[in-house]
Design a protein around this motif. Structure first.
Motif, PDB file in Angstrom:
ATOM      1  N   ALA A  60       0.824  -1.213   0.000  1.00 33.21           N
ATOM      2  CA  ALA A  60       0.000   0.000   0.000  1.00 33.21           C
ATOM      3  C   ALA A  60       0.855   1.258   0.000  1.00 33.21           C
ATOM      4  CB  ALA A  60      -0.927  -0.010   1.216  1.00 33.21           C
ATOM      5  N   VAL A  61       1.882   1.314   0.842  1.00 37.10           N
ATOM      6  CA  VAL A  61       2.699   2.529   0.896  1.00 37.10           C
ATOM      7  C   VAL A  61       3.507   2.693  -0.378  1.00 37.10           C
ATOM      8  CG1 VAL A  61       4.732   1.515   2.057  1.00 37.10           C
ATOM      9  CG2 VAL A  61       4.173   3.936   2.381  1.00 37.10           C
ATOM     10  N   ASN A  62       3.893   1.593  -1.018  1.00 34.58           N
ATOM     11  CA  ASN A  62       4.585   1.704  -2.302  1.00 34.58           C
ATOM     12  C   ASN A  62       3.667   2.248  -3.386  1.00 34.58           C
ATOM     13  OD1 ASN A  62       7.360   0.919  -1.937  1.00 34.58           O
ATOM     14  ND2 ASN A  62       6.623  -1.143  -1.471  1.00 34.58           N
ATOM     15  N   VAL A  63       2.398   1.856  -3.346  1.00 38.71           N
ATOM     16  CA  VAL A  63       1.419   2.423  -4.280  1.00 38.71           C
ATOM     17  C   VAL A  63       1.324   3.934  -4.075  1.00 38.71           C
ATOM     18  CG1 VAL A  63      -1.044   2.539  -4.827  1.00 38.71           C
ATOM     19  CG2 VAL A  63       0.071   0.311  -4.565  1.00 38.71           C
ATOM     20  N   LEU A  64       1.248   4.351  -2.815  1.00 42.53           N
ATOM     21  CA  LEU A  64       1.159   5.783  -2.514  1.00 42.53           C
ATOM     22  C   LEU A  64       2.399   6.526  -2.999  1.00 42.53           C
ATOM     23  CD1 LEU A  64      -0.032   8.293  -1.197  1.00 42.53           C
ATOM     24  CD2 LEU A  64       0.839   7.464   1.012  1.00 42.53           C
ATOM     25  N   MET A  65       3.575   5.991  -2.717  1.00 48.26           N
ATOM     26  CA  MET A  65       4.801   6.679  -3.119  1.00 48.26           C
ATOM     27  C   MET A  65       4.960   6.691  -4.642  1.00 48.26           C
ATOM     28  SD  MET A  65       7.546   5.663  -0.112  1.00 48.26           S
ATOM     29  CE  MET A  65       7.452   3.908  -0.434  1.00 48.26           C
ATOM     30  N   ASP A  66       4.563   5.610  -5.311  1.00 44.17           N
ATOM     31  CA  ASP A  66       4.589   5.591  -6.775  1.00 44.17           C
ATOM     32  C   ASP A  66       3.692   6.690  -7.328  1.00 44.17           C
ATOM     33  OD1 ASP A  66       6.297   3.434  -6.752  1.00 44.17           O
ATOM     34  OD2 ASP A  66       4.742   1.942  -7.177  1.00 44.17           O
ATOM     35  N   TRP A  67       2.502   6.818  -6.745  1.00 50.44           N
ATOM     36  CA  TRP A  67       1.557   7.842  -7.194  1.00 50.44           C
ATOM     37  C   TRP A  67       2.142   9.241  -7.009  1.00 50.44           C
ATOM     38  CZ3 TRP A  67      -1.287  11.537  -4.309  1.00 50.44           C
ATOM     39  CH2 TRP A  67      -2.284  12.205  -5.035  1.00 50.44           C
ATOM     40  N   LEU A  68       2.801   9.464  -5.883  1.00 51.66           N
ATOM     41  CA  LEU A  68       3.431  10.767  -5.643  1.00 51.66           C
ATOM     42  C   LEU A  68       4.511  11.047  -6.688  1.00 51.66           C
ATOM     43  CD1 LEU A  68       3.806  10.588  -1.754  1.00 51.66           C
ATOM     44  CD2 LEU A  68       2.302  12.149  -3.006  1.00 51.66           C
ATOM     45  N   GLU A  69       5.319  10.050  -6.974  1.00 53.31           N
ATOM     46  CA  GLU A  69       6.400  10.243  -7.940  1.00 53.31           C
ATOM     47  C   GLU A  69       5.869  10.443  -9.360  1.00 53.31           C
ATOM     48  OE1 GLU A  69       9.063   6.874  -7.245  1.00 53.31           O
ATOM     49  OE2 GLU A  69      10.516   8.334  -6.484  1.00 53.31           O
ATOM     50  N   GLU A  70       4.842   9.691  -9.725  1.00 56.04           N
ATOM     51  CA  GLU A  70       4.280   9.812 -11.067  1.00 56.04           C
ATOM     52  C   GLU A  70       3.774  11.216 -11.346  1.00 56.04           C
ATOM     53  OE1 GLU A  70       1.246   6.889 -11.210  1.00 56.04           O
ATOM     54  OE2 GLU A  70       2.641   5.187 -11.154  1.00 56.04           O
ATOM     55  N   ARG A  71       3.271  11.883 -10.324  1.00 59.77           N
ATOM     56  CA  ARG A  71       2.719  13.215 -10.492  1.00 59.77           C
ATOM     57  C   ARG A  71       3.730  14.306 -10.138  1.00 59.77           C
ATOM     58  NH1 ARG A  71      -0.217   9.457 -10.372  1.00 59.77           N
ATOM     59  NH2 ARG A  71      -2.299   9.368 -11.253  1.00 59.77           N
ATOM     60  N   SER A  72       4.974  13.896  -9.989  1.00 53.45           N
ATOM     61  CA  SER A  72       6.053  14.837  -9.663  1.00 53.45           C
ATOM     62  C   SER A  72       5.803  15.562  -8.351  1.00 53.45           C
ATOM     63  CB  SER A  72       6.241  15.869 -10.787  1.00 53.45           C
ATOM     64  OG  SER A  72       6.578  15.224 -11.994  1.00 53.45           O
ATOM     65  N   ALA A  73       4.850  15.021  -7.552  1.00 55.70           N
ATOM     66  CA  ALA A  73       4.582  15.673  -6.270  1.00 55.70           C
ATOM     67  C   ALA A  73       5.781  15.555  -5.338  1.00 55.70           C
ATOM     68  CB  ALA A  73       3.353  15.054  -5.606  1.00 55.70           C
ATOM     69  N   ARG A  74       6.574  14.486  -5.489  1.00 53.85           N
ATOM     70  CA  ARG A  74       7.742  14.309  -4.627  1.00 53.85           C
ATOM     71  C   ARG A  74       8.689  15.512  -4.693  1.00 53.85           C
ATOM     72  NH1 ARG A  74      11.254  15.183  -2.066  1.00 53.85           N
ATOM     73  NH2 ARG A  74      13.252  14.158  -1.839  1.00 53.85           N
ATOM     74  N   ASP A  75       8.887  16.072  -5.938  1.00 58.61           N
ATOM     75  CA  ASP A  75       9.822  17.173  -6.091  1.00 58.61           C
ATOM     76  C   ASP A  75       9.402  18.387  -5.280  1.00 58.61           C
ATOM     77  OD1 ASP A  75      11.292  15.620  -7.815  1.00 58.61           O
ATOM     78  OD2 ASP A  75      10.224  16.343  -9.585  1.00 58.61           O
ATOM     79  N   ALA A  76       8.086  18.530  -5.065  1.00 58.02           N
ATOM     80  CA  ALA A  76       7.587  19.691  -4.340  1.00 58.02           C
ATOM     81  C   ALA A  76       7.438  19.429  -2.847  1.00 58.02           C
ATOM     82  CB  ALA A  76       6.245  20.129  -4.922  1.00 58.02           C
ATOM     83  N   LEU A  77       7.532  18.165  -2.438  1.00 60.82           N
ATOM     84  CA  LEU A  77       7.355  17.860  -1.023  1.00 60.82           C
ATOM     85  C   LEU A  77       8.494  18.441  -0.191  1.00 60.82           C
ATOM     86  CD1 LEU A  77       6.070  14.174  -0.729  1.00 60.82           C
ATOM     87  CD2 LEU A  77       4.812  16.295  -0.345  1.00 60.82           C
TER      88      LEU A  77
END
Length: 399
Positions: free
Chosen positions: A67-84
């Motif tokens: 589940a947490v890998n799904v969440l982190m994949d989703w964050l990365e796919e939307r480039s949200a990680r770069d803004a976190l």
């Protein structure tokens, strides 16, 4: 080009869910989205997001790791990680050591592993979430926000459990939970009614799937219904609340029930679900109570037990100035609030029927001595504020 506002991701890991929210920290904290992965480990698990993006879809997630890998994949796919900018985690139990929110370190994670026996139903998954984020995003700051922290400095007599003293040395005491909600509610009460009200004699009733009450004076917790674990106190959706401890030995003798089976029963098969035998949802039970005596009795026992705790906490506080209802039931079930408050006129609690039915912010009658309020609680916003404070990030105001 104007730099992007800091973004705070909040994580609230449960035994079968991961709830999250994304906040932008500009002049104030703005909630960009809410999301959840629900029913982890079951065939009908779902992944849902509301806000700047909206979707609801089935998901195959056999455990929290997936589940947490799904969440982190989703964050990365939307480039949200770069803004976190940071991640804030709700950690249910801080044990005797953690009384303040702190940045998560390797040493803290090791200590949290040692604390896992204090709450084996939540802590392992919460630790797993922090470790997963660290592996994927090692440079991203993470902050632990402890749900027990609000109650850490309970008066000594309220912390004590009447069992042999040697267990106190092992950290066995009343801890209390829903601390993030209670801290938020005290702040909201000060904003809505003024600092004098927030510093007065206050009972906070967080009534949702998990339910507890806290007695607060001078803005600090002086007692609370949950104890060493979140199972104690009032009946909840699937938790029993307080029971005769002799029941453990009785069921061990008569049904050969193990300690593990007993824990499963009182946490996941009891409360509203166990009493009604049909649903753990208060809304469902209110709809069925005229046709189903079991549903009616479940609702009645819930209201009765909450009423008893209000009376007990009024005694502990030496009177009462404000009663606050919060949580899914507390905020949205006028019938339940009315039944809880019925008969508490001797404490100065009187409701105004129309205001209560409309879920207004103040539901007490003008003649009542006690101000009765309905306040929406927001644990995610409290986590985001806390992360900003710990890390010195931009806005600390509410949305």
């Amino acid at each position: 080009m104007k730099p992007a506002s800091p973004r705070i991701l909040t994580i609230n890991g449960g035994s079968s869910s991961i709830k999250f929210a994304l906040f932008e920290a500009g002049e104030s904290l703005h909630r960009a989205l809410d999301g959840s992965i629900e029913r982890i480990g079951l065939p009908d698990a779902t992944f849902a997001v509301k806000g700047s993006e909206n979707f609801f879809r089935p998901l195959a997630v056999p455990n929290h790791t997936v589940a947490v890998n799904v969440l982190m994949d989703w964050l990365e796919e939307r480039s949200a990680r770069d803004a976190l900018t940071a991640v804030g985690h709700r950690v249910v139990h801080g044990g005797p050591k953690y009384s303040e929110p702190q940045r998560i370190t390797v040493e803290m994670v090791e200590e949290l592993h040692r604390l896992s026996p204090f709450d084996p139903d939540h802590m392992p998954e919460e630790i797993l979430l922090t470790e997963a984020f660290h592996r994927r995003f090692p440079d991203l700051p993470q902050v632990a926000c402890f749900d027990t922290a609000f109650h850490h400095d309970l008066p000594h007599v309220a912390r004590l459990l009447p069992i042999p003293r040697r267990y106190e040395a092992q950290g066995v005491r009343r801890y209390g939970f829903h601390g993030l909600s209670y801290a938020f509610l005290v702040g909201e009460l000060a904003r809505l009614a003024g600092s004098e009200a927030a510093q007065g004699r206050v009972i906070l009733a967080h009534l949702g799937n998990g339910a507890s009450l806290a007695a607060v004076r001078d803005g600090k917790s002086v007692d609370t219904s949950m104890s060493f674990t979140p199972t104690a106190g009032v009946p909840m959706s699937t938790r029993s609340g307080d029971l005769d401890p002799g029941l453990v030995w009785y069921l061990a003798r008569t049904e050969e029930m193990s300690a593990k089976q007993f824990n499963e029963m009182v946490n996941f098969q009891s409360g509203l679900l166990g009493m009604s035998e049909t649903s753990s949802d208060m809304h469902d039970l209110l709809e069925r109570e005229t046709q189903d005596v079991r549903a009616a009795e479940a609702v009645a026992l819930f209201c009765y037990q909450v009423k008893k705790w209000i009376g007990a906490f009024a005694a502990a506080l030496g009177g009462l100035d404000t009663l606050v209802f919060a949580g899914g039931i507390g905020e949205n079930a006028p019938t339940v609030r009315a039944r809880i408050c019925d008969g508490l006129g001797f404490l100065g609690i009187e409701l105004e029927e129309k205001r209560n039915a409309a879920n207004e912010g103040v539901i007490s009658a003008a003649a009542g001595r006690v101000a009765v309020r309905v306040i929406h609680t927001d644990e995610e916003l409290m986590i985001a504020r806390t992360v900003c404070h710990v890390l010195g990030i931009g806005a600390k105001k509410g949305n």
